[in-house]
Write a protein that holds these residues in place. Structure first.
Motif, PDB file in Angstrom:
ATOM      1  N   SER A  77      27.555 -18.573 -19.325  1.00  0.00           N
ATOM      2  CA  SER A  77      28.057 -19.936 -19.368  1.00  0.00           C
ATOM      3  C   SER A  77      26.914 -20.944 -19.418  1.00  0.00           C
ATOM      4  O   SER A  77      27.111 -22.069 -19.847  1.00  0.00           O
ATOM      5  CB  SER A  77      28.934 -20.198 -18.160  1.00  0.00           C
ATOM      6  N   LYS A  78      25.738 -20.558 -18.985  1.00  0.00           N
ATOM      7  CA  LYS A  78      24.649 -21.538 -18.992  1.00  0.00           C
ATOM      8  C   LYS A  78      24.029 -21.630 -20.378  1.00  0.00           C
ATOM      9  O   LYS A  78      23.010 -22.290 -20.578  1.00  0.00           O
ATOM     10  CB  LYS A  78      23.619 -21.174 -17.926  1.00  0.00           C
ATOM     11  N   ALA A  94       7.915 -20.847 -15.731  1.00  0.00           N
ATOM     12  CA  ALA A  94       7.985 -21.988 -14.802  1.00  0.00           C
ATOM     13  C   ALA A  94       8.601 -23.207 -15.481  1.00  0.00           C
ATOM     14  O   ALA A  94       9.402 -23.926 -14.872  1.00  0.00           O
ATOM     15  CB  ALA A  94       6.594 -22.316 -14.273  1.00  0.00           C
ATOM     16  N   SER A  95       8.262 -23.443 -16.769  1.00  0.00           N
ATOM     17  CA  SER A  95       8.875 -24.626 -17.404  1.00  0.00           C
ATOM     18  C   SER A  95      10.367 -24.410 -17.620  1.00  0.00           C
ATOM     19  O   SER A  95      11.148 -25.362 -17.526  1.00  0.00           O
ATOM     20  CB  SER A  95       8.185 -25.073 -18.696  1.00  0.00           C
ATOM     21  N   LEU A  96      10.767 -23.167 -17.837  1.00  0.00           N
ATOM     22  CA  LEU A  96      12.211 -22.900 -17.913  1.00  0.00           C
ATOM     23  C   LEU A  96      12.857 -23.113 -16.531  1.00  0.00           C
ATOM     24  O   LEU A  96      14.013 -23.517 -16.432  1.00  0.00           O
ATOM     25  CB  LEU A  96      12.461 -21.473 -18.414  1.00  0.00           C
ATOM     26  N   GLY A  97      12.080 -22.856 -15.480  1.00  0.00           N
ATOM     27  CA  GLY A  97      12.563 -23.097 -14.114  1.00  0.00           C
ATOM     28  C   GLY A  97      12.850 -24.578 -13.894  1.00  0.00           C
ATOM     29  O   GLY A  97      13.857 -24.943 -13.271  1.00  0.00           O
ATOM     30  N   LYS A  98      11.982 -25.440 -14.439  1.00  0.00           N
ATOM     31  CA  LYS A  98      12.226 -26.893 -14.315  1.00  0.00           C
ATOM     32  C   LYS A  98      13.543 -27.242 -14.997  1.00  0.00           C
ATOM     33  O   LYS A  98      14.360 -27.986 -14.454  1.00  0.00           O
ATOM     34  CB  LYS A  98      11.099 -27.682 -14.994  1.00  0.00           C
ATOM     35  N   GLU A 140      17.173 -28.832 -13.446  1.00  0.00           N
ATOM     36  CA  GLU A 140      17.766 -30.048 -14.029  1.00  0.00           C
ATOM     37  C   GLU A 140      19.192 -29.739 -14.505  1.00  0.00           C
ATOM     38  O   GLU A 140      20.119 -30.511 -14.274  1.00  0.00           O
ATOM     39  CB  GLU A 140      16.858 -30.514 -15.178  1.00  0.00           C
ATOM     40  N   HIS A 141      19.342 -28.586 -15.138  1.00  0.00           N
ATOM     41  CA  HIS A 141      20.613 -28.188 -15.707  1.00  0.00           C
ATOM     42  C   HIS A 141      21.646 -27.914 -14.617  1.00  0.00           C
ATOM     43  O   HIS A 141      22.790 -28.353 -14.674  1.00  0.00           O
ATOM     44  CB  HIS A 141      20.355 -26.919 -16.520  1.00  0.00           C
ATOM     45  N   TYR A 164      18.529 -32.522  -5.097  1.00  0.00           N
ATOM     46  CA  TYR A 164      17.868 -32.713  -6.396  1.00  0.00           C
ATOM     47  C   TYR A 164      17.965 -34.180  -6.826  1.00  0.00           C
ATOM     48  O   TYR A 164      17.008 -34.763  -7.328  1.00  0.00           O
ATOM     49  CB  TYR A 164      18.476 -31.790  -7.451  1.00  0.00           C
ATOM     50  N   GLN A 165      19.151 -34.752  -6.583  1.00  0.00           N
ATOM     51  CA  GLN A 165      19.332 -36.175  -6.913  1.00  0.00           C
ATOM     52  C   GLN A 165      18.282 -37.026  -6.195  1.00  0.00           C
ATOM     53  O   GLN A 165      17.672 -37.917  -6.776  1.00  0.00           O
ATOM     54  CB  GLN A 165      20.725 -36.657  -6.453  1.00  0.00           C
TER      55      GLN A 165
END
Ligand code: SAM
Length: 545
Positions: A437-438, A531-535, A539-540, A346-347
């Protein structure tokens, strides 16, 4: 020229000479996107790959509920029942069974798939004759600098000649080498699209089709059913082109994958070094909306990767380097090393994500792996959001035809995950503890899911998947069979009269204004929200320290 003798002959295709390409398959009539151009169940050669040999039927390629039974003589062919065993015996096994039995008696393992196909060709003259007519780039491979490819082919040819018992003299091995070149050049392998049924086949008419990184047609496979479908409108007289490789990769990777075919690709994408979004914009005439999760056609043209060409070109160049870097890292085997590897990737891909270049390699591979990672953790809601991201932001650009087999698999994957999340959100007042926890993001995912009619969404996605696949696949493709079973189960759920009225009206006339609005509300909007929550989830979770 008419197509070579083959099971897949059709009135609508012709073989012609194409400058710089040898022969080419062309259409004699104008084809609409989605049209089935050719269909066959009897290719010239067909064999499961070694890894799948004992788990699927050697003839029909189905996996079935109980394991297939081995041929008692050679133990190298496996059948779901006597009908397939007889059919395979007649087709080819009668000539290969004895040599394969001898091999087994000598304690040798199974032959590599291509070598076994060569043994079949050496033992059955009708196969060798049809292969002889195909392109094999024999001279080009023989005279290649270094000669390593030819040396490899000679080793395989020698092994096949010895196994077939046809002699290992110079003449026999030379003939076997030529046949092997032809098998390699013309073999289709559909491992990626259909991992349960990995197999290799050669079909003489399909072998006339040249390559393009902007393919106008796709070969779709389910069991023995092989179908050639138009991916875009093809005018009468035009060439039909498919892709031989994963055409979603950047140009250096595509060149590498095409090297064994001995030609330099001159398609519009390679000539212009177009990125995947620009290539996608070359498919303007498909209706991407009705029965598709994809954005409006105009949005494809307005995507930053199409508009900001400088930034996109830089990303395109960077993509090659990131891919090479990722490929050189070790494959993770434990859950924590998988997480660490996803963080690392991801980095490396962060720039792509920030620029909204989700369809640009290697980001889609990361999204797919992240979704599988969540599914393995049984974190269904995060697996779902990332699957929605894959279907909308990655695959709708990588595979523009909504009926592309990958797009259909995306629909099915989302539907399957919904069957888990629907159960979770209806039965649990609190989200699963692993997810609490998320915190904030998780709460929003759970709230979003509660707001969506997940059962109706699941039902509509399954109906879409079934409408988009070729007729021939409905009974044959495991995915289609599962989709039908799931639809039956959903059909028995009580209290859905109102939703069913709307869904039936949409299914009957999906192009009507009301249907389009309903489709947008019940399918497109929720999937895009997820899908935007998937992005955010990526990131999270994977942005690292
Ligand atoms: C499966 S065959 C396709 C039919 C082949 N053109 C023939 O004449 O039999 C694959 C071979 O066709 C040629 N070919 C395929 N696509 C091409 C392309 N886009 N440009 C040039 N040659 C191509 C290459 O020699 C390749 O190894």
């Amino acid at each position: 020229m008419s197509p070579p003798e083959s099971s897949a002959t059709s009135q609508t295709v012709q073989v012609r000479h194409a400058p710089g390409k040898g022969r080419a398959l062309t259409t004699t009539t104008t084809l609409r996107p989605g049209t089935t151009i050719l269909a066959t169940t009897t290719p010239l050669l067909l064999l499961p790959s070694v890894a799948n040999l004992s788990s699927i039927c050697t003839h029909c390629l189905r996996s079935g509920s109980s394991p297939p039974r081995a041929c008692t003589r050679c133990h190298s062919a496996y059948y779901c029942g006597p009908t397939c065993q007889r059919a395979h015996w007649r087709a080819v096994h009668s000539v290969e069974c004895k040599p394969l039995s001898r091999l087994r008696a000598a304690g040798r393992g199974p032959l590599p798939t291509l070598v076994r196909l060569l043994v079949q060709a050496l033992l059955k003259e009708s196969i060798a004759q049809e292969l002889a007519d195909l392109e094999g780039n024999v001279e080009a491979i023989r005279s290649e600098a270094g000669g390593t490819r030819w040396a490899d082919i000679e080793v395989m040819a020698l092994g096949a000649c010895a196994c077939a018992g046809v002699g290992t003299g110079e003449e026999q091995v030379r003939r076997a080498c030529e046949l092997m070149c032809k098998i390699q050049t013309n073999a289709f392998n559909w491992s990626e699209d259909n991992p349960d049924q990995t197999a290799v086949f050669v079909e003489p008419t399909l072998a006339m089709i040249n390559h393009s990184c902007v393919p106008s047609a796709e070969v779709q496979v389910a069991g023995r059913n092989i179908v050639l479908r138009a991916s875009m409108a093809i005018q009468a007289g035009e060439e039909i082109e498919i892709t031989y490789i994963d055409y979603t990769l950047p140009r250096p990777k595509r060149n590498e994958a095409l090297a064994p075919y001995n030609f330099q690709c001159q398609c519009p994408r390679c000539r212009g070094n177009l990125n995947i979004y620009q290539a996608s914009a070359l498919y303007p005439h498909l209706d991407l909306n009705c029965f598709s999760l994809a954005p409006e056609v105009s949005q494809v043209h307005q995507h930053p990767a199409v508009v900001d060409t400088q930034k996109a070109a830089a990303a395109n160049t960077q993509a090659g380097k990131v891919l090479a870097d990722i490929e050189s890292s070790a494959t993770p085997d434990t859950e924590s090393s998988q997480h660490a590897s996803l963080c690392h990737r991801y980095q490396r891909c962060k720039n792509f994500a920030e620029s909204d270049f989700w369809a640009m390699a290697p980001l889609p591979h990361l999204v797919a792996d992240a979704s599988s990672y969540y599914a393995a953790e049984e974190n269904w809601s995060f697996a779902l959001t990332t699957a929605c991201l894959m279907a909308t932001a990655c695959d709708s650009y990588r595979y523009p035809p909504p009926f592309h087999s990958v797009r259909v698999q995306d629909l099915f994957r989302i539907a399957k995950l919904l069957s888990n999340t629907a159960a979770d959100t209806s039965s649990l007042s609190q989200p699963p503890s692993s997810v609490v926890s998320k915190s904030d993001l998780n709460t929003r995912v759970q709230d979003t899911l509660k707001d969506i009619d997940q059962v109706s969404l699941c039902q509509m996605l399954l109906m879409m998947a079934l409408r988009l696949i070729p007729e021939e696949f409905v009974k044959e493709w495991d995915l289609a069979v599962d989709a039908q079973d799931m639809l039956k189960d959903i059909g028995q759920l009580p209290g859905r009269d109102k939703a069913l009225t709307l869904i039936n009206a949409w299914a009957t006339n999906p192009e009507a204004d009301q249907s389009r609005k309903f489709f947008q509300y019940a399918v497109v909007d929720p999937v895009h929200t997820l899908a935007s929550l998937g992005k955010e989830a990526l990131e999270h979770e994977f942005r690292g320290a």
